[in-house]
Scaffold this motif. Structure first.
Motif: not given
Length: 350
Positions: A173-183, A189-196, A198-204
């Motif tokens: 928690e609190g780790a800074g990260w970014r993901l570029l997911y392309c297809g 694109m598998p697991f797209l909903e879960e990935v999105e 995760l990216g929106a957690r904590d308002g990110g």
């Protein structure tokens, strides 16, 4: 001739049986016996114990992508980035990244995309592996571990999201990260909903999704601009994507299940016992060149993992590219599916 007493025959037969059993145990410990079996190889990877697991789910989770759930008991735990080797019904051996819960000791989850013009493994998973079938697996093994860092950048292409997804879940928690997911498309694109999510957690807003049918090709220069030196960069996906990221970030962590068996120039291979010599072009593996002359040459994984194609080297310097052999084994043998020559010529005991 003097007669042999029955008691003598029993003693000789008993001794032969004990010797045969001892030899079998010794060979199981080291398939290359009488070469020594190292508990911890100096190089390469230790041979994994095989497990027989039950396929309890075989479902399409995106266009052309199938997810398998493999169940067992007291399964070894694993860390994000790990993969399994699956021994498919035909005997082919293929590697797939684990994308489930590392703490689940009752099942493993993998996913694979169908590659119509591939080497046959993905088609077999899609068309022949079914629920209720028992399948042999080896592992887990991890050559793509998540390193500790202050921040992370991830680039995933299509099915390359599978090793990265458990990493995203495991980030503190609190780790800074970014993901570029392309297809090719969002539907593929598998697991797209879960990935999105995760990216929106904590308002990110950490996830950038690029579907080529809507957005065109990803802008790697823009995404990878000004990445701090202390940031850990991970990439998994098609070879072209990984090569492009490596050009921009030489320190990137990558995982390839398609070996680099080509490249490095052409050379000759003499097959001493067969009395033949073949030329191995820069864009061809030793295995392919040898099988053109000797079609019965044994092979399986074509990725330097299983050891089926191991051959003895009589002369020449080897460019070892496998993940299996120890230093002792590499002294006089190679896996012809991935390894090449450092010299102009190799002589093999074939």
């Amino acid at each position: 001739m003097p007669s042999v007493r029955p008691r003598t025959l029993l003693v000789v037969a008993g001794a032969a049986l004990v010797t045969r059993r001892a030899l079998r145990r010794r060979i199981r410990r080291s398939p290359l016996w009488p070469m020594p079996a190292l508990e911890r190889p100096v190089s390469g990877r230790p041979r994994s114990r095989a497990l027989a697991l039950l396929v309890t789910a075989h479902e399409e989770i995106a266009e052309g992508v199938v997810r398998l759930r493999l169940e067992g008991h007291d399964l070894p735990r694993w860390q994000p980035g790990a993969h399994l080797e699956l021994v498919l019904p035909s005997g082919l051996v293929r590697q797939y990244s684990l994308c489930g819960d590392p703490e689940d000791t009752s099942s493993y989850t993998v996913a694979t995309r169908l590659v119509p013009d591939g080497r046959g493994g993905s088609r077999e998973v899609h068309e022949q592996v079914r629920e209720g079938m028992e399948i042999e697996v080896r592992g887990p093994r991890n050559r793509f571990p998540l390193a500790g860092a202050d921040s992370y950048v991830f680039v995933a292409g299509g099915i390359g999201i599978t090793p990265i997804l458990p990493m995203l879940r495991a980030l503190p928690e609190g780790a800074g990260w970014r993901l570029l997911y392309c297809g090719r498309s969002r539907a593929s694109m598998p697991f797209l909903e879960e990935v999105e999510k995760l990216g929106a957690r904590d308002g990110g807003d950490r996830v950038t999704v690029v579907a080529e049918d809507e957005d065109g090709r990803p802008d790697l220069d823009a995404f990878l601009t000004r990445v701090p030196a202390e940031t850990a960069v991970y990439c998994c996906g098609p070879e072209g994507l990984m090569a492009a990221v490596e050009e921009r970030v030489p320190s990137v962590h990558t995982e390839r299940f398609t070996p680099r068996a080509a490249g490095g120039g052409a050379f000759e291979v003499e097959l001493r016992r067969s009395g033949r010599t073949v030329t191995v072009p820069a864009d061809t593996s030793v295995l392919a060149a040898v099988r053109a002359e000797l079609p019965g040459t044994a092979y399986s994984c074509e990725q330097g993992w299983c050891g089926t194609c191991q051959q003895r080297v009589l002369e020449g310097e080897v460019d070892h590219r496998d993940e299996l052999l120890t230093d002792g084994e590499r002294a006089d043998s190679l896996l012809i599916c991935v390894s090449r020559a450092r010299s102009d010529r190799l002589v093999l005991d074939m």
